[in-house]
Write an enzyme that holds these catalytic residues in place. Structure first.
Site, PDB file in Angstrom:
ATOM      1  N   GLU A  40       0.826  -1.207   0.000  1.00 27.30           N
ATOM      2  CA  GLU A  40       0.000   0.000   0.000  1.00 27.30           C
ATOM      3  C   GLU A  40       0.865   1.264   0.000  1.00 27.30           C
ATOM      4  O   GLU A  40       0.542   2.244  -0.682  1.00 27.30           O
ATOM      5  CB  GLU A  40      -0.934   0.000   1.212  1.00 27.30           C
ATOM      6  CG  GLU A  40      -1.876  -1.197   1.262  1.00 27.30           C
ATOM      7  CD  GLU A  40      -1.248  -2.421   1.941  1.00 27.30           C
ATOM      8  OE1 GLU A  40      -1.945  -3.443   2.053  1.00 27.30           O
ATOM      9  OE2 GLU A  40      -0.063  -2.358   2.358  1.00 27.30           O
ATOM     10  N   ASN A 171      -4.005  -9.213  -3.620  1.00 26.38           N
ATOM     11  CA  ASN A 171      -2.676  -9.439  -3.040  1.00 26.38           C
ATOM     12  C   ASN A 171      -2.641 -10.671  -2.141  1.00 26.38           C
ATOM     13  O   ASN A 171      -2.262 -10.607  -0.969  1.00 26.38           O
ATOM     14  CB  ASN A 171      -2.236  -8.206  -2.242  1.00 26.38           C
ATOM     15  CG  ASN A 171      -1.175  -7.397  -2.967  1.00 26.38           C
ATOM     16  OD1 ASN A 171      -0.362  -7.936  -3.718  1.00 26.38           O
ATOM     17  ND2 ASN A 171      -1.186  -6.098  -2.749  1.00 26.38           N
ATOM     18  N   TYR A 172      -3.006 -11.796  -2.677  1.00 27.23           N
ATOM     19  CA  TYR A 172      -3.023 -13.042  -1.906  1.00 27.23           C
ATOM     20  C   TYR A 172      -1.600 -13.502  -1.630  1.00 27.23           C
ATOM     21  O   TYR A 172      -0.808 -13.724  -2.549  1.00 27.23           O
ATOM     22  CB  TYR A 172      -3.784 -14.114  -2.680  1.00 27.23           C
ATOM     23  CG  TYR A 172      -3.876 -15.451  -1.984  1.00 27.23           C
ATOM     24  CD1 TYR A 172      -4.284 -15.548  -0.664  1.00 27.23           C
ATOM     25  CD2 TYR A 172      -3.563 -16.622  -2.670  1.00 27.23           C
ATOM     26  CE1 TYR A 172      -4.390 -16.781  -0.033  1.00 27.23           C
ATOM     27  CE2 TYR A 172      -3.668 -17.863  -2.056  1.00 27.23           C
ATOM     28  CZ  TYR A 172      -4.072 -17.926  -0.725  1.00 27.23           C
ATOM     29  OH  TYR A 172      -4.163 -19.151  -0.111  1.00 27.23           O
ATOM     30  N   ARG A 173      -1.245 -13.636  -0.362  1.00 22.92           N
ATOM     31  CA  ARG A 173       0.056 -14.131   0.075  1.00 22.92           C
ATOM     32  C   ARG A 173      -0.185 -15.412   0.868  1.00 22.92           C
ATOM     33  O   ARG A 173      -0.538 -15.349   2.055  1.00 22.92           O
ATOM     34  CB  ARG A 173       0.775 -13.103   0.947  1.00 22.92           C
ATOM     35  CG  ARG A 173       1.056 -11.763   0.282  1.00 22.92           C
ATOM     36  CD  ARG A 173       2.177 -11.885  -0.743  1.00 22.92           C
ATOM     37  NE  ARG A 173       2.676 -10.577  -1.144  1.00 22.92           N
ATOM     38  CZ  ARG A 173       2.202  -9.862  -2.147  1.00 22.92           C
ATOM     39  NH1 ARG A 173       1.179 -10.350  -2.865  1.00 22.92           N
ATOM     40  NH2 ARG A 173       2.717  -8.694  -2.463  1.00 22.92           N
ATOM     41  N   GLY A 231      -1.551  -9.196 -20.551  1.00 23.34           N
ATOM     42  CA  GLY A 231      -2.300  -7.959 -20.465  1.00 23.34           C
ATOM     43  C   GLY A 231      -3.255  -7.977 -19.293  1.00 23.34           C
ATOM     44  O   GLY A 231      -3.005  -8.643 -18.286  1.00 23.34           O
ATOM     45  N   ASP A 258       2.010  -3.426  -7.796  1.00 24.02           N
ATOM     46  CA  ASP A 258       1.745  -2.161  -7.108  1.00 24.02           C
ATOM     47  C   ASP A 258       1.783  -1.002  -8.094  1.00 24.02           C
ATOM     48  O   ASP A 258       0.955  -0.086  -8.033  1.00 24.02           O
ATOM     49  CB  ASP A 258       2.776  -1.930  -6.001  1.00 24.02           C
ATOM     50  CG  ASP A 258       2.747  -3.009  -4.931  1.00 24.02           C
ATOM     51  OD1 ASP A 258       1.703  -3.673  -4.775  1.00 24.02           O
ATOM     52  OD2 ASP A 258       3.773  -3.187  -4.252  1.00 24.02           O
TER      53      ASP A 258
END
Length: 338
Positions: A40, A171-173, A231, A258
């Protein structure tokens, strides 16, 4: 706290990161260089570099690492006046190897459990400051940090009158959700509450393509499904717009997600058409991919606008390599995304 309205507020954890002085296993690297990381805050810094008024909201420890984070992010032109300092919990840190994150040899060691940021909740952040922008940018990383953080994310993605436009990067971690089987479903729940969602086509749900992701997330007004080097597709109302990514001579495969979000949000703030927003996202990602660090200067606006205005054939022939956009003016150091 009486805060001026801004274009974008970004909320999340930023950490001090230690980068190896040479390639190799963490066990073998003798020394590390210090930088900072946070998805972020990366977006916040990129948007500030593009000329927008941006505020980062987070919690850091009352320690030297916290001082460093606040000073560095503020040095990129981001308003850090709503960041809170925690006297009892430390600033999070992490170490990583020098190799490409996509390889099995890549290692990351997080020391963020019990961090100041993990204590974020609706009671420990300034909600007025969080809601003081035209856009509120969030990510799924925050939801994984603690029960209080998840409560905060649910509060901020709840649909209610008068809220800012809520932007959510999935943003899967997987490592952050280890030991919990509900990560993908929690992220889907939060995404359904957002107005604008960024998701990889293979992220969290393994649904098998952009149309399947849209079918699983019909609620957001605008859903952007990133398809890697191919894309990205944006779903808006009954419409779907696909824009291929330009060819890029990659220097380091980090920071693109990001940067893409920042480029797309910048174009959104300017009221540009969806196709142009996708192209600006691709150009911002290309800027990140053609420098060694995570945070790259966005291309000058007039330069980017000229490229975005190319016809489809010219856009399809576009190839970008190192040096096509300058370094970040006055950047204190590299910023990396954990």
């Amino acid at each position: 706290m009486d805060l001026d309205a801004v274009d974008v507020v970004a909320l999340g954890e930023s950490m001090v990161t230690f980068l190896p002085s040479r390639p190799g296993r963490l066990a073998d690297v003798p020394s590390f260089d210090r930088a900072i990381g946070g998805a972020e805050s990366n977006v916040a810094c990129a948007l500030a570099a593009a000329g927008h008024r941006v505020r980062w909201v987070g919690r850091v420890g009352a320690d030297g690492f916290g001082d460093h984070l606040v000073a560095t992010i503020g040095g990129h032109g981001v308003d850090v006046s709503a960041v809170r300092r925690d006297p009892d919990r430390p600033t999070g840190v992490y170490f990583r190897t020098a190799g490409d994150r996509a390889t099995d040899a890549h290692e990351v060691a997080y020391y963020r459990a019990g961090s100041a940021a993990s204590a974020m909740s609706p009671r420990t952040v300034d909600l007025a400051a969080v809601r003081s922008g035209r856009v509120l940018h969030l990510s799924g990383i925050t939801a994984a940090l603690s029960a209080g953080c998840l409560e905060l994310m649910r509060e901020l993605t709840a649909r209610r009158a008068g809220r800012p436009l809520v932007s959510f990067d999935v943003n899967y971690r997987p490592g952050l959700w280890r030991g919990r089987g509900d990560g993908p479903e929690v992220l889907r729940e939060l995404a359904r509450g957002a107005d604008l969602v960024f998701a990889g086509d293979d992220e969290a749900w393994d649904l098998g393509g952009p149309e399947a992701v849209r079918a699983a997330l019909p609620e957001p007004d605008l859903l952007v499904v990133k398809q890697g080097a191919a894309g990205a597709t944006a779903f808006h109302g009954p419409h779907a717009t696909f824009v291929p990514a330009p060819q890029v001579d990659v220097v380091a495969a980090v920071g693109a997600g990001d940067a893409f979000a920042a480029g797309f949000l910048s174009a959104t703030l300017r009221g540009l058409p969806v196709r142009d927003r996708l192209r600006h996202g691709h150009l911002a990602a290309a800027a990140a991919l053609t420098v060694p660090g995570d945070l790259a200067a966005p291309p000058a606006r007039d330069h980017a606008d000229r490229l975005v205005a190319l016809d489809d054939a010219e856009w399809g022939r576009l190839r970008l390599g190192p040096g096509w956009t300058p370094d970040v003016p006055g950047a204190a150091e590299e910023v990396r995304s954990p």
